[in-house]
Design an enzyme around this catalytic site. Structure first.
Site, short mmCIF file in Angstrom:
data_model
loop_
_atom_site.label_atom_id
_atom_site.label_comp_id
_atom_site.label_asym_id
_atom_site.label_seq_id
_atom_site.Cartn_x
_atom_site.Cartn_y
_atom_site.Cartn_z
N GLY A 172 40.35 -15.01 -39.42
CA GLY A 172 40.31 -16.36 -39.97
C GLY A 172 39.33 -17.23 -39.22
O GLY A 172 38.27 -16.79 -38.76
N GLY A 173 39.71 -18.49 -39.03
CA GLY A 173 38.82 -19.43 -38.35
C GLY A 173 38.51 -19.05 -36.93
O GLY A 173 37.49 -19.48 -36.37
N GLY A 407 1.07 -9.24 -41.61
CA GLY A 407 1.97 -10.29 -41.15
C GLY A 407 2.82 -9.86 -39.98
O GLY A 407 3.18 -10.68 -39.12
N ALA A 408 3.14 -8.57 -39.91
CA ALA A 408 3.95 -8.09 -38.80
C ALA A 408 3.20 -8.22 -37.47
O ALA A 408 3.82 -8.43 -36.42
CB ALA A 408 4.36 -6.64 -39.04
#
Length: 509
Positions: A172-173, A407-408
């Protein structure tokens, strides 16, 4: 017996009772699951005799659903300060023997107190999590408690190191505090993390899944990337925390502790001269390169089982702590993809926040293509890594071993992203793309493919154009890599670089 003696005896009795948590029966049940108690974990983690406990007698204030009759000193969490290898740390360890370690408002106040103290004095925070989640009987107060902890995680981020070890349930939280910390460790077989458990998953989606398959250590270490380490035992997890701390400073105003080494700075490794295969499509193992250049061959890998096409971790070079980022040609040819990009970006940002120099070893043919990557936002995730390197002000030394395309190439700590000292091996190919693809684009289908490919390779598939234009400082002999990196780091030791004034950045999340 004097009144004072009676009071001291009462104190001793009450401390002894608090040390038992939920009682011997529940301690035995904890051991029966193969788990240690909160205090046993802290005894393993901290230097002997160094632990000073805070708020041992705090009790919850809830009066709902019979809770007024269930007061136990400490209220399910052991908090305080101690040392690890002589260095101050602040700790909290949830006690599953007390109400399943569920979080109450008072428990959150205890945890927040040590986090606030850690910020004041500039020391790491280590949380040992073993909790069933929010204490339902307290309702909104328990949720408010989580919110207070999360806010401190956020304010502490980049100021003091934060480490979370999941030693049992974390659901949960409760999962958001570990998610906000710098490093998360899990224990195989006894720990798990998920927002909603198997029962809820089945009722909502119809999918049947076990706790282990939904949120076990192996799942989060290899598939989601939530866990940085998956330990075989609690002892291994604690040993990993200690080793991790040896590479990182107390806070963002200090440098990492140096470690003496007998490994010569100028040690050469002739094997590196032969490690790059003649066939550009053949793989080799980047771990061999890392092991060759770092002190004593010792490397603490982070996220070892996640996005294996990129390697990140800590080492020492010349006694200095460094963060290593390296493409792995042996996995997916070392391409960058969504997971590799965010894995490396997170690591680069941590190193930058805590003054740890970055050593980048490059052999990257590009970004992984395909609809799955594009639909999954490989553009945005690739930009995270680009952004992380571009904003980093720590010393950055980059060595290109073989491929560095498109781009790499830019993303992997190139000169234009304020890389300080960039080297290349003679085998480096720094270009927009590989020869085969480029020849087809430049020369068309009618040209002699082999002749055009050879021409392109001669022009671009080498480090010389980059060297001639000053995009790399030098072309170095591979066997000298260790010495050249260490000398570069020594030159950059006093580096000072600022970023433009701003409230905060807008990292492409």
């Amino acid at each position: 017996m004097s009144i004072q003696s009676e009071k001291i005896e009462k104190l001793v009795e009450r401390r002894a009772a608090a040390a038992l948590g939920g009682g011997q029966k529940r301690i035995d049940a904890q051991h029966g699951k193969g788990k240690l108690t909160a205090r046993e974990r802290l005894a393993l983690l901290l230097d002997e005799g160094s632990f000073e406990e805070f708020d041992a007698f705090v009790q919850h204030r809830c009066t709902n659903f019979g809770m007024e009759a269930q007061h136990i000193d400490g209220d399910g969490v052991v908090t305080g300060q101690g040392t690890i290898d002589g260095r101050l740390v602040f700790v909290f360890a949830q006690d599953f023997t007390v109400n399943g370690g569920s979080l109450s408002k008072t428990m959150s106040e205890k945890i927040c107190k040590v986090m606030d103290l850690a910020m004041k004095v500039g020391a790491p925070v280590i949380g040992l999590n073993d909790s069933g989640g929010a204490r339902i009987q307290e309702g909104i107060d328990a949720l408010a408690g989580y919110g207070e902890i999360f806010e401190r995680n956020i304010l502490s981020s980049g100021v003091v190191p934060q480490i979370s070890a999941i030693m049992g349930p974390c659901a949960g939280g409760a999962v958001y505090s570990p998610a906000l910390t710098d490093f998360t460790l899990m224990v195989k077989g006894t720990s798990y993390m998920f927002l909603t458990g198997p029962g809820v998953v089945k009722s909502v989606t119809g999918e049947e899944v076990s706790q282990e398959d939904l949120g076990g250590a192996s799942v989060h270490a290899s598939k989601s990337g939530v866990a940085h380490f998956a330990a075989e035992s609690e002892q291994e997890a604690i040993d990993t925390i200690k080793k991790l701390l040896s590479f990182i400073p107390q806070n963002n105003l200090e440098t990492a502790p140096e470690r003496p080494t007998h490994d010569p700075v100028n040690r050469r490794d002739d094997a590196l001269n032969e490690i790059i295969p003649d066939n550009p499509n053949k793989a080799y193992d980047m771990y061999k390169v890392i092991g060759s250049v770092v002190d004593d061959g010792e490397f603490l890998e982070i996220h070892k089982d996640f996005a294996k096409n990129i390697i990140v971790g800590f080492a020492h070079m010349g006694g200095r702590s460094v963060g290593v980022v390296a493409n792995q040609p042996a996995v997916l040819a070392g391409v960058l993809d969504i997971n590799a990009s965010r894995k490396a970006a997170r690591f680069v940002r941590f190193c930058d926040a805590f003054n740890i120099p970055l050593v980048t070893l490059v052999d990257v043919p590009g970004f992984l293509c395909g609809t799955q990557q594009e639909y999954g936002a490989v553009i945005t995730n690739g930009a995270k890594l680009l952004y992380a390197y571009g904003e980093a002000t720590v010393p950055k030394v980059t060595v290109t071993l073989r491929k560095s395309y498109g781009g790499a190439h830019i993303v992997m700590s190139c000169k234009q992203l304020r890389g300080d000292i960039n080297y290349a091996w003679p085998s480096a190919n720094i270009a927009v793309m590989g020869a085969e693809g480029a020849a087809g684009v430049l020369y068309g289908k009618d040209a002699d493919p082999e002749a055009r490919k050879a021409e392109y390779e001669k022009l671009f598939c080498n480090p010389w154009q980059a060297a001639q234009k000053g995009y790399i400082e030098d072309v170095i002999e591979p066997r000298n890599t260790r010495f050249r990196i260490i000398r570069a780091l020594a030159v950059l030791d006093g580096k000072r670089q600022e970023i433009p004034a701003k409230k905060h950045d807008n990292l492409p999340l």
